[in-house]
Design a protein around this motif. Structure first.
Motif, PDB file in Angstrom:
ATOM      1  N   MET A  72      -8.494   1.249   4.474  1.00 28.51           N
ATOM      2  CA  MET A  72      -7.843   0.295   3.569  1.00 28.51           C
ATOM      3  C   MET A  72      -8.185  -1.134   3.971  1.00 28.51           C
ATOM      4  SD  MET A  72      -4.068   1.831   2.911  1.00 28.51           S
ATOM      5  CE  MET A  72      -3.805   3.441   2.199  1.00 28.51           C
ATOM      6  N   ARG A 105       0.844  -1.189   0.000  1.00 28.06           N
ATOM      7  CA  ARG A 105       0.000   0.000   0.000  1.00 28.06           C
ATOM      8  C   ARG A 105       0.877   1.235   0.000  1.00 28.06           C
ATOM      9  NH1 ARG A 105      -0.046   2.478   5.083  1.00 28.06           N
ATOM     10  NH2 ARG A 105       0.697   1.175   6.782  1.00 28.06           N
ATOM     11  N   CYS A 151       2.032  -1.537  -6.887  1.00 23.68           N
ATOM     12  CA  CYS A 151       1.672  -0.454  -5.973  1.00 23.68           C
ATOM     13  C   CYS A 151       2.277   0.870  -6.447  1.00 23.68           C
ATOM     14  CB  CYS A 151       2.142  -0.795  -4.564  1.00 23.68           C
ATOM     15  SG  CYS A 151       1.820   0.494  -3.347  1.00 23.68           S
ATOM     16  N   LEU A 172      -2.093  -0.865   8.946  1.00 29.58           N
ATOM     17  CA  LEU A 172      -3.050  -0.641   7.867  1.00 29.58           C
ATOM     18  C   LEU A 172      -4.217   0.208   8.365  1.00 29.58           C
ATOM     19  CD1 LEU A 172      -3.461  -1.553   4.905  1.00 29.58           C
ATOM     20  CD2 LEU A 172      -4.880  -3.389   5.792  1.00 29.58           C
ATOM     21  N   PRO A 225      -9.703  -3.886   1.106  1.00 31.83           N
ATOM     22  CA  PRO A 225      -8.325  -4.151   0.685  1.00 31.83           C
ATOM     23  C   PRO A 225      -8.135  -4.322  -0.816  1.00 31.83           C
ATOM     24  CG  PRO A 225      -9.236  -6.056   1.818  1.00 31.83           C
ATOM     25  CD  PRO A 225     -10.224  -4.938   1.963  1.00 31.83           C
ATOM     26  N   TRP A 252      -7.150  -1.059  -2.383  1.00 29.30           N
ATOM     27  CA  TRP A 252      -5.960  -0.356  -1.904  1.00 29.30           C
ATOM     28  C   TRP A 252      -4.670  -1.173  -1.960  1.00 29.30           C
ATOM     29  CZ3 TRP A 252      -6.386   4.671  -1.213  1.00 29.30           C
ATOM     30  CH2 TRP A 252      -7.645   5.208  -0.954  1.00 29.30           C
TER      31      TRP A 252
END
Length: 115
Positions: free
Chosen positions: A58, A37, A73, A54, A62, A65
């Protein structure tokens, strides 16, 4: 006793009643989503895989993200400085492509870069 305050699992209970304090609620027994992330909040363009930190928004979604690798990412969240992000995140950049071009003086095709 009302069924509205019961859940079928620790994860479900903590997610439902302690969304912002989920990690504290589940302790060592909970399952956290895994993936890379963006590490927003600092000056460095970097992706990280740190389920314990986290954010709730998020964790709640998930698939929107988190990405399975650093490269994906960085492409999504830091595409304007992709290479810097990959390196800062601990990833490896792919080797540059091998290109050929015509050298009219030598009258042959040559590589643009020596190995």
């Amino acid at each position: 006793r009302s069924g509205q305050f019961f859940a079928n699992s620790l994860d479900e209970c903590c997610e439902r009643f302690y969304k912002e304090g989920y990690i504290t609620c589940v302790g060592d027994e909970g399952t956290l989503p895994d993936g890379f992330r963006p590490n927003w909040g600092n000056d460095e363009s970097k992706c990280m895989n740190a389920p314990e930190t986290l954010p709730g928004y998020m964790r709640s979604n998930p698939t929107s993200w988190l990405y399975p690798d650093v490269e994906s990412c960085c492409e999504r969240y830091y595409n304007w400085e992709f290479s810097e992000c990959v390196v800062a995140s601990g990833g490896m950049l792919p080797p540059p492509p091998q290109n050929w071009y015509v050298d009219w003086v030598l009258e042959k095709c040559v590589k643009d870069c020596d190995d």
